[in-house]
Enzyme design. Structure first.
Site, PDB file in Angstrom:
ATOM      1  N   GLU C  29       0.823  -1.204   0.000  1.00 32.55           N
ATOM      2  CA  GLU C  29       0.000   0.000   0.000  1.00 32.55           C
ATOM      3  C   GLU C  29       0.864   1.264   0.000  1.00 32.55           C
ATOM      4  O   GLU C  29       1.692   1.448   0.904  1.00 32.55           O
ATOM      5  CB  GLU C  29      -0.919  -0.003   1.216  1.00 32.55           C
ATOM      6  CG  GLU C  29      -1.927  -1.147   1.149  1.00 32.55           C
ATOM      7  CD  GLU C  29      -2.552  -1.476   2.493  1.00 32.55           C
ATOM      8  OE1 GLU C  29      -2.420  -0.676   3.435  1.00 32.55           O
ATOM      9  OE2 GLU C  29      -3.145  -2.568   2.611  1.00 32.55           O
ATOM     10  N   SER C  59      -5.979  -4.117   1.036  1.00 31.96           N
ATOM     11  CA  SER C  59      -6.440  -5.509   0.962  1.00 31.96           C
ATOM     12  C   SER C  59      -5.295  -6.412   1.397  1.00 31.96           C
ATOM     13  O   SER C  59      -4.691  -7.112   0.582  1.00 31.96           O
ATOM     14  CB  SER C  59      -6.835  -5.849  -0.486  1.00 31.96           C
ATOM     15  OG  SER C  59      -7.793  -4.953  -1.011  1.00 31.96           O
ATOM     16  N   GLU C  60      -4.995  -6.407   2.685  1.00 33.99           N
ATOM     17  CA  GLU C  60      -3.832  -7.163   3.152  1.00 33.99           C
ATOM     18  C   GLU C  60      -3.921  -8.643   2.837  1.00 33.99           C
ATOM     19  O   GLU C  60      -2.906  -9.291   2.579  1.00 33.99           O
ATOM     20  CB  GLU C  60      -3.628  -6.969   4.654  1.00 33.99           C
ATOM     21  CG  GLU C  60      -2.936  -5.663   5.033  1.00 33.99           C
ATOM     22  CD  GLU C  60      -3.846  -4.462   4.976  1.00 33.99           C
ATOM     23  OE1 GLU C  60      -5.068  -4.631   4.805  1.00 33.99           O
ATOM     24  OE2 GLU C  60      -3.338  -3.323   5.114  1.00 33.99           O
ATOM     25  N   PHE C  83       2.143  -1.504   8.673  1.00 36.56           N
ATOM     26  CA  PHE C  83       2.455  -1.602  10.105  1.00 36.56           C
ATOM     27  C   PHE C  83       2.290  -3.072  10.499  1.00 36.56           C
ATOM     28  O   PHE C  83       1.326  -3.717  10.067  1.00 36.56           O
ATOM     29  CB  PHE C  83       1.475  -0.777  10.950  1.00 36.56           C
ATOM     30  CG  PHE C  83       1.701   0.711  10.903  1.00 36.56           C
ATOM     31  CD1 PHE C  83       1.347   1.450   9.798  1.00 36.56           C
ATOM     32  CD2 PHE C  83       2.231   1.386  12.002  1.00 36.56           C
ATOM     33  CE1 PHE C  83       1.523   2.829   9.760  1.00 36.56           C
ATOM     34  CE2 PHE C  83       2.418   2.770  11.977  1.00 36.56           C
ATOM     35  CZ  PHE C  83       2.066   3.484  10.849  1.00 36.56           C
ATOM     36  N   ASP C  85       1.229  -4.368  13.035  1.00 34.61           N
ATOM     37  CA  ASP C  85      -0.050  -4.629  13.708  1.00 34.61           C
ATOM     38  C   ASP C  85      -1.080  -5.178  12.714  1.00 34.61           C
ATOM     39  O   ASP C  85      -1.988  -5.917  13.093  1.00 34.61           O
ATOM     40  CB  ASP C  85      -0.611  -3.340  14.314  1.00 34.61           C
ATOM     41  CG  ASP C  85       0.422  -2.563  15.107  1.00 34.61           C
ATOM     42  OD1 ASP C  85       0.298  -2.504  16.338  1.00 34.61           O
ATOM     43  OD2 ASP C  85       1.384  -2.048  14.498  1.00 34.61           O
ATOM     44  N   HIS C 129      -0.807   0.627  16.440  1.00 35.79           N
ATOM     45  CA  HIS C 129       0.210   0.942  15.439  1.00 35.79           C
ATOM     46  C   HIS C 129       1.620   0.916  16.017  1.00 35.79           C
ATOM     47  O   HIS C 129       2.521   1.563  15.492  1.00 35.79           O
ATOM     48  CB  HIS C 129      -0.033   2.336  14.833  1.00 35.79           C
ATOM     49  CG  HIS C 129      -1.111   2.382  13.806  1.00 35.79           C
ATOM     50  ND1 HIS C 129      -2.426   2.159  14.101  1.00 35.79           N
ATOM     51  CD2 HIS C 129      -1.057   2.617  12.462  1.00 35.79           C
ATOM     52  CE1 HIS C 129      -3.145   2.285  12.991  1.00 35.79           C
ATOM     53  NE2 HIS C 129      -2.351   2.552  11.992  1.00 35.79           N
TER      54      HIS C 129
END
Ligand SMILES: Cc1ncc(C[n+]2csc(CCOP(=O)(O)OP(=O)(O)O)c2C)c(N)n1
Ligand SMILES: Cc1ncc(C[n+]2csc(CCOP(=O)(O)OP(=O)(O)O)c2C)c(N)n1
Ligand SMILES: [Mg+2]
Ligand SMILES: [Mg+2]
Lengths: 344, 326, 326, 344
Positions: C29, C59-60, C83, C85, C129
């Site tokens: 991203e 869209s991980e 990140f 997280d 984060h």
């Protein structure tokens, strides 16, 4: 899914005769001005290095926050993102508490434990600001499920951006809300960018939210998110639909952020002139004109501007004077017993 | 007193709490009309109706997210994630949402919910339907993590979890569903964070969880019978809160520690407890604390292979004997 | 020899590998045109073009899934999860797909990819984060897990990760991006699974990772200067494969072990290593092995609060001094 | 997204003149019969307790596997679910290797390490069977990305069920494939149930896949999944579109499973008569009629049936005789070096 006749239409043409009324319109203006000034102040405070961490402003998107909040009843619930200052202020949370949290002071809304991305004020119906994209859409469904189950009349309103429509949780939440006809309203603030990337480059349809509504049996709704009257009317219709048991709505509000994505972003990726064009369509300017158009005096407007600036100035001073959070809150409120003990 | 299966204990535990508290609702995939793929929730839909017992789409994120939103606003949801391996598709709620909302909001938000899930190996389902994921949860601050080993504990700990004001991950072992046990009549409510010494002993302390509890017990009997080694067996029951007092107390008496974990080896609850003991009770230990685990590999499907990798009473006993007699 | 920031080392490392191997592609991203939110990938899009350096939607799951499919069929993808997280929203690929496909297929499928992600605290971003998620990955069999602490290691370990035939989770520490370090000219390729002794010492072994490395080093200097305590500091660098030989060897010389972890306390790499040492080197230890960690709580946003919870040189030094002198 | 004109139409009306041809039609029949007999045998072997673990049959869904596989070229890639026996057989993997894996013997496709839900045969283009709902849709996108990047002409074909359309990964994958125009074909086998729950009870639209196609700028395609000719034609058109660089397709195939969801399921939840109605529309029966209609002799058909039964019988015997997997494979192939060492 049955559709509420009229909702889509209601918003296509701005109504000319004044169905909104002077008092409410003054409120809508006050709300937008307050957000504008508070966000501008937050920006100035970065530059003075008084705002810590990150921060995501809604400059240019004020009409959405104001319109959706003013159309709510007390008890209605807001679910926000990291870009949640505007929605939090619009529900009546004080500028001091918001700026205090951004400045990570003890007078902040969560005393600095959450930070700018997680503004929460349950007494104002702000049920949290969520910083993992998409996560709060299903959460809003759950709050709406509770309302439906308990026979409460409140609506859960979930705000998110255009980029959020491409993550899985969006899809799961919309289907979930639709099949159970949950009283939840999904508000997509389409500001044309997911962080630094134009939404069109990463989305298969032109309108990331509205062009997907039919996938959940919902109406395709796109409105001018910079006109608070249109926003207010759309919100009212959607809330009515939800309270009447007709289920969720998905509303795409076209807007634009005047500042960068976050404090770190100079927004160099914008095409020449884009920002300027949108500034011609500034929600605050539009609304100031609207007030005049409906015969509200310059003086009345000036009075609001003045009150707002004073409130923001006073809040700023209070925050600058406020102490830092004390060490003892580090270990509180991990668990319901108030503490953090994971062992005996 | 009645004999009940672990499977039926789940339904009884849920029913006990739903009957008691109208704010308790239950939903998940195929849990209502069909009574669940493990048949652990049969009858609840009929008893409590479609408003309180619901079938969901295959949308684990929506299931957990909705449970959280409902919990935040006044309900006490029980959500089922069919197989614990699927926690991976909704891990954001487990890792980032449930356990952090109260803290981030400085105490404004609450999250009283229970996630029930079928955990563990033994069904020959292969690497994506057999995992023990207790450690995925234990490592996240803000959660509570419970794993019963008997029908009685299923009811008592499930009731305690539903009544608990914090998010609880409740791990039911798939290979224990058919196990029978005596269960008292009437309401049963247990206490989270309490381990139980199920076999007192003086030579060594053995810690186990869920399916490993009966195996550890069998190993202890074997050691007693064949080698006169007298082990204390503790059913940890609750990983968070963790009953370190009972564990440290036992090691203080036996001076040796062995943990029996079904999960893959690295970073398990065994490592956590061994580290606590090595730090806080170092001088109580007469020899190395030893972890007995499934090796650090994905789980094979074939029965013959799966049976070779999980700790067995034989492997447990032999490991302990060798360690004590070396 | 040139001085480079950790941030620029990331771009140089990726560029080195992309220039070398046309099968290496990179996506995530805002990583291409914008050069990444941490500006760690600036210039790659310009150098390698839109086919090899791509911006994705939010869209991980698609990002990691696509990386896996590309890796299975012949490419060497580098995927960015902005990140660490956010690993929670695509954890199925980390926990269930990448690490199991080769095993389940009995060696037919391969998964040579690298997931780069911004890990760790110090930016005042709050609980969602700022996490250190190395243990979420270390506990999963079949992955490799790397976390560099210097610009030089960033390049060398990133190159080794890209060339590695297995899935590697590459954790870049957000608070180190601005850190400068000497980096030799030309190609740099390091070896996974090798810890490095960055300060020899005889009184105690201190293990650290990423941001904790400079802090452990500062603590060691403080202990030497103020108390004459001479600590050996080891940069673990790679959690999987784990260089247990270097660690056990050091403890064999110093007879004391301290681990310094940024991650929350439970079930961390520290617990794993302490357990290995307590089991295999029990009789080498002259005193309890001690873990120094961030407490088991979500991370607060406020700078003043965040600074209080991460291990500092002062806390590390004081903990070690007290433990050694007690 | 540009649409391939004709694809949607191509499938609406079964073509009457024989564009398929006798040889191919015999192959389509053979493939369906082989799946039918092998799956039936798998079921019988459960009852004898010779099949271990779980198992998900495609009885009644054979036409989809046969049609999509026959339309493929060598080198095209199949991505399957736990309900993947049919697709694996359709690509030419031997019955013995499939049954051997179900029986968890050493002669199984993965020597028992994977089990029935993870059938994989890369030499046949079967790039794995995935048991976490939705996970393989993005994976198929990645394989297609490789083809596009390398200029290869192969298509990635991803099979999944109706229930899978409600999970987040479906949404992410469809958008991802669409924006990059990846050569991937998504095949939804709508057998009306997600496990035991009717798909209509948990889905906001009538056609869980097709009614969502427009959300990704794709054509709405619904076909009779029990007619192998229609399936074959649709597959061919979708593959051509993919190879031509026009991007992905999403195809919803209406079908029905004759057996329960898995070995554990007696399928009591079915409404009275539903199974019977669908058995009137059995793909194998339909296709046997089709062969006759096109003048293929009873004898030729009988010959195929006979060959298939012999192959399945022989495979069964071989599996019963096959040894169990040896202990030493437990620790192989965790890592590329062939071993499992996580430490030195
Ligand atoms: C799961 C996840 N992925 C990525 C991010 C990083 N991120 C934060 S904001 C953002 C862009 C969101 O765009 P949009 O939804 O349009 O909202 P906007 O910021 O424009 O209001 C991204 C990618 C995140 N917070 N969570
Ligand atoms: C993420 C995830 N959730 C739930 C399951 C359990 N499960 C296995 S198959 C299935 C139903 C799938 O229905 P459908 O997609 O229609 O495929 P079908 O089985 O009908 O072929 C479910 C819920 C799973 N394997 N993965
Ligand atoms: Mg946006
Ligand atoms: Mg189905």
């Amino acid at each position: 899914m049955p559709k509420t006749p009229g909702l889509a239409q209601a918003v296509v043409t701005p109504v000319v005769n004044d169905d909104i009324g002077e008092q409410l319109r003054l409120k809508l203006y006050h709300s937008q001005m307050l957000i504008r000034e508070a966000e501008q102040r937050a920006f100035d405070l970065f530059l003075q290095n008084l705002v810590k961490g990150t921060s995501h402003l809604s400059l240019g998107q004020e009409a959405i926050a104001a319109g959706f909040a003013e159309a709510m009843r007390p008890g209605d619930l807001s679910f926000c993102t990291y870009r949640g200052h505007a929605h939090t202020l619009a529900r009546g949370v004080s500028v001091e508490k918001v700026l205090g949290e951004l400045m990570q002071r003890d007078n902040g809304l969560m005393r600095g434990k959450g930070g700018s991305m997680h503004l929460t004020s349950t007494e104002h119906g702000v049920m949290g600001s969520y910083a993992i994209i998409g996560a709060h859409l299903p959460i809003a469904c759950g709050a709406a499920l509770r309302a439906q189950y308990k026979g409460h009349s409140d609506v859960s309103v979930c705000f998110f951006g255009d980029g959020t429509t491409n993550i899985g949780a969006f899809h799961e939440a919309l289907n979930f809300a639709a099949i159970w006809k949950l009283p939840v309203v999904f508000v997509c603030e389409n500001n044309l960018y997911m962080e630094y990337t134009p939404i069109g480059e990463v989305t298969a349809v032109e309108h990331p939210a509205a062009d997907r509504a039919s996938a959940y049996g919902l109406d395709r709704i796109i409105i001018d998110g910079n006109d608070a009257d249109i926003v207010y009317r759309t919100a009212s219709a959607a809330y009515a639909r939800a309270r009447a048991g007709h289920g969720p709505s998905l509303i795409e509000c076209m807007t634009y952020r005047h500042s960068g994505h976050s404090r770190a972003d100079p927004a160099k990726y914008r095409p020449e002139g884009e920002l300027e064009r949108w500034k011609q369509h500034d929600p605050v300017v539009i609304y100031r004109e609207r007030l005049k158009q409906f015969g509200i005096s310059e003086a009345a407007i000036a009075k609001i501007d003045e009150d707002v600036r004073r409130e923001v100035d006073e809040a700023t001073e209070a925050c600058k004077k406020a102490p830092m959070p004390p060490a003892d809150i580090l270990f509180t409120d991990v668990y319901a017993d108030g503490g953090w003990a994971w062992r005996n | 007193m009645a004999e009940l299966t672990y499977r039926d204990a789940v339904a009884r535990g849920i029913a006990q709490e739903m009957a008691r508290d109208p704010d308790v609702i239950f939903f998940g995939e195929d849990v209502a009309k069909a009574g669940g793929v493990f048949k652990a929730t049969v009858g609840l839909y009929e008893q409590f109706g479609p408003k309180r017992v619901r079938d969901t789409p295959i949308s684990e994120q929506a299931i957990l997210g909705a449970a959280m939103g409902a919990a935040m606003t006044g309900l006490k949801p029980i959500a089922e994630i069919m197989f614990s391996d699927f926690v991976a598709v909704c891990f954001d709620y487990i890792a980032n949402e449930f356990p952090k909302s109260r803290y981030m909001s400085n105490g404004q938000l609450k999250c009283p919910l229970v996630v029930r899930t079928g955990n563990g190996a033994g069904s020959r389902f292969g690497a994506q339907h057999s995992q023990s994921v207790e450690n995925w949860c234990m490592m996240i601050p803000g959660l509570k993590v419970v794993a019963p080993s008997t029908p009685r504990d299923v009811i008592g700990l499930l009731a305690a979890s539903v009544r608990d004001p914090d998010p609880v991950i409740f791990l039911e072992h798939k290979s224990l569903y058919a196990m029978k046990g005596e269960v008292p009549d009437g309401e049963i409510v247990d206490t989270l964070g309490t381990a139980s010494i199920i076999r007192p002993g003086k030579d060594a302390t053995i810690l186990a969880l869920a399916l490993m509890v009966p195996r550890a017990l069998a190993a202890a009997e074997k050691l007693k019978a064949e080698h006169g080694i007298d082990c204390e067996v503790i059913d940890v029951r609750s990983l968070v809160p963790l009953d370190t007092q009972t564990i440290l107390g036992s090691v203080g008496r036996t001076h040796r520690l062995f943990t029996v974990e079904e999960n893959p080896r690295l970073c398990g609850w065994g490592a956590e407890i061994v580290s606590i003991v090595a730090d806080e009770a170092f001088y109580d230990l007469d020899g190395p604390p030893v972890r007995i685990t499934t090796p650090h590999i994905p789980l094979p499907a074939a029965d013959i292979l799966e049976d070779m990798v999980l700790p067995t009473p034989e492997r447990i006993a032999e490991t302990i004997r060798r360690s004590l007699q070396s």
